[in-house]
Design an enzyme around this catalytic site. Structure first.
Site, PDB file in Angstrom:
ATOM      1  CE  LYS A  97      -3.831   1.886   2.787  1.00  0.00           C
ATOM      2  NZ  LYS A  97      -4.644   1.667   4.009  1.00  0.00           N
ATOM      3  CB  SER A 152      -8.160   3.184   2.861  1.00  0.00           C
ATOM      4  OG  SER A 152      -7.287   2.609   3.824  1.00  0.00           O
ATOM      5  CB  SER A 168      -8.159   0.163   5.595  1.00  0.00           C
ATOM      6  OG  SER A 168      -8.999   1.266   5.504  1.00  0.00           O
TER       7      SER A 168
HETATM    8  N1  GLN Z   1     -12.968   3.105   6.276  1.00  0.00           N
HETATM    9  C1  GLN Z   1     -12.488   3.740   7.456  1.00  0.00           C
HETATM   10  C2  GLN Z   1     -12.375   5.210   7.302  1.00  0.00           C
HETATM   11  O1  GLN Z   1     -12.748   5.695   6.289  1.00  0.00           O
HETATM   12  C3  GLN Z   1     -11.208   3.134   7.899  1.00  0.00           C
HETATM   13  C4  GLN Z   1     -10.049   3.413   7.056  1.00  0.00           C
HETATM   14  C5  GLN Z   1      -8.865   2.589   7.465  1.00  0.00           C
HETATM   15  O2  GLN Z   1      -8.994   1.522   8.070  1.00  0.00           O
HETATM   16  N2  GLN Z   1      -7.710   3.092   7.155  1.00  0.00           N
HETATM   17  O3  GLN Z   1     -11.946   5.870   8.183  1.00  0.00           O
END
Ligand code: GLN
Length: 462
Positions: free
Chosen positions: A75, A150, A174
């Site tokens: 990532k 994400s 994520s």
């Molecule tokens: N989907 C969550 C957010 O938008 C978590 C994102 C993540 O785990 N980095 O905050």
């Protein structure tokens, strides 16, 4: 649909000289060249580096390290020395780190071949991959659908068969969401099991680093490589969980997780998973976690509060471009976070959220102790992958995608997400198993029990 290689098959093939490391890189790069433009999975492909490492491995001819000959894609939130790292944000479009994250170093010291950096929601804010400043990633299983976020590229790269393994970060789902939406196995480790040194911080009391792969064995191998203290992340401890071989497991079904709003195909699929486990003599008990229903609200107070502090370093002076490049979602979170921390609102938002967080933690700990369950079974998301654009203008409905993810992050407990089938539209389905802190080993055992029983085979979209 293809049956891709596992780590063991890759290393066996290399040792038996069925193929060389260079040929493996050729094959993954061919996939990247064929599909990356359309699916927008890689932000940077490290072709030269991959070939240099593959040639070195072929020359030595030994593949004895845990990840020897294994291609890895990160990532783009993991710092990689001399390789651009953007966190999916234009503000870091030309940022080149001077050191690598600990997990990156550990993976490469274990013999892996770095193939590139993956698209993600900017600063890891998102559940769909659509918040990347470099454009959305498409789901290889169906390009009208989101791949989950994400760590969007970290999921799509494996279902597109462009790499053997990948890593991501999980602050509230994520890692698990993209794995779930791409028919992959993934681990959100215990908070404090894996160093976050050299990872661009999102919300420091929730952030975790973990692997995505196509089998439980592969995820376990990567976890064993990256876990443990490095002296640079004070939250990490070298704790060994229970590694005994259990003959009988008990799983809790939190009744608050199987309520209205859960997609019927997911619910049916998890019921089938439970039936499979029952054949394996696993006991199920009904448990209650009443405060988890506040989990998502608590998360969307604590997380922006921490984001508003962590993003303070992107002042346009030390890091690349101008402040204007912070996207809508980052701005929204900075404003929300500053608001919940501000004098006058601190007590009613941040402080209250912290108290509810403690309540959720104590309820979850109680269930593990009093009901003596080894794990909790839950959906990863309330619905299968949704269509691109479907939720992008409705942040609240997007935030609800994380409703089942929040518990593990708020409590710092590990969660293993596993593939368990497909919808009638051929989109991946899965579930998660959450365990007590540092119970990764038992989660792997439980996961393997299920995959063995269904004769699970990894699959890629193309
Ligand atoms: N989907 C969550 C957010 O938008 C978590 C994102 C993540 O785990 N980095 O905050």
């Amino acid at each position: 649909m293809n049956t891709p290689l596992t780590i063991k098959e890759t290393q066996d093939g290399l040792k038996q000289k069925k193929f060389s490391a260079v040929e493996l890189v050729d094959a993954y790069l061919a996939q990247i060249k064929k599909y990356n433009k359309e699916y927008n999975i890689f932000l940077t492909v490290t072709e030269d580096l991959a070939y240099a490492k593959a040639k070195e491995l072929d020359k030595i001819g030994k593949f004895d390290e845990p990840l020897s000959g294994v291609t890895i894609a990160y990532k783009d939130i993991f710092l990689t020395k001399d390789i651009r790292t953007t966190a999916g944000s234009k503000i870091l479009e030309s940022y080149v780190p001077v050191y690598s994250a600990t997990s990156v170093k550990k993976i490469e010291n274990a013999g892996a071949i770095p193939i590139g950096k993956l698209n993600c929601d900017a600063f890891a804010h998102g559940s769909s991959g659509e918040n990347s400043d470099f454009g959305a990633t498409l789901n290889p299983w169906d390009k009208d659908y989101i791949p989950g976020g994400s760590s969007s590229g970290s999921g799509a790269v494996l279902s597109a068969n462009m790499s053997l393994i990948s890593t991501g970060t999980d602050t509230c789902g994520s890692i698990r969401l993209p794995a779930n939406y791409n028919y992959l196995v993934s681990l959100k480790p215990t908070y404090g099991a894996v160093s976050r040194y050299g990872v661009i911080a999102m919300a420091s009391s929730l952030d975790t680093v973990g692997p995505l792969a196509r089998t439980i064995e592969d995820v376990e191998t990567i976890f064993n490589v990256i876990k443990g203290e490095d002296g640079f992340d004070g939250t990490v401890v070298n704790k060994k969980g229970d590694e005994s071989k259990k003959s009988k497991f008990k799983i809790g079904i939190p009744r608050e997780f199987f309520i209205e709003g859960l997609d019927s195909e997911i619910e049916k699929n998890i019921q089938e998973v439970i039936n499979v486990y029952k054949k394996e003599n696993v006991e199920f008990v009904d448990v209650s976690l009443p405060s988890t229903k506040y989990g998502i609200s608590v998360y969307y107070i604590i997380q922006p509060a921490e984001v508003s502090s962590n993003l303070g370093r992107f002042d346009g002076i030390r890091y690349g471009n101008d402040r204007d490049f912070l996207g809508e979602e980052a701005k929204r979170r900075i404003m929300l976070g500053s608001y919940v921390l501000s004098a006058g609102f601190y007590d009613s938002y941040y402080d209250k959220a912290m108290r509810v967080r403690s309540k959720i933690i104590s309820e979850v700990d109680q269930v593990f102790m009093k009901d003596e369950v080894d794990a909790l079974i839950a959906p990863v998301a309330p619905t299968p992958p949704f269509k691109l654009g479907e939720k992008i203008n409705d942040p609240l409905s997007m935030y609800l995608t994380d409703v089942y993810a929040a518990t593990a992050n708020l409590c710092g407990i590990p969660s293993l997400a596993l593939p368990s089938g497909f919808t009638k539209n051929n989109l991946p389905l899965g579930f998660q198993l959450m365990g007590p802190r540092f119970s990764e080993h038992q989660l792997f055992e439980l996961g393997k029990l299920y995959h063995k029983e269904i004769d699970y085979k990894p699959k890629t979209a193309f």
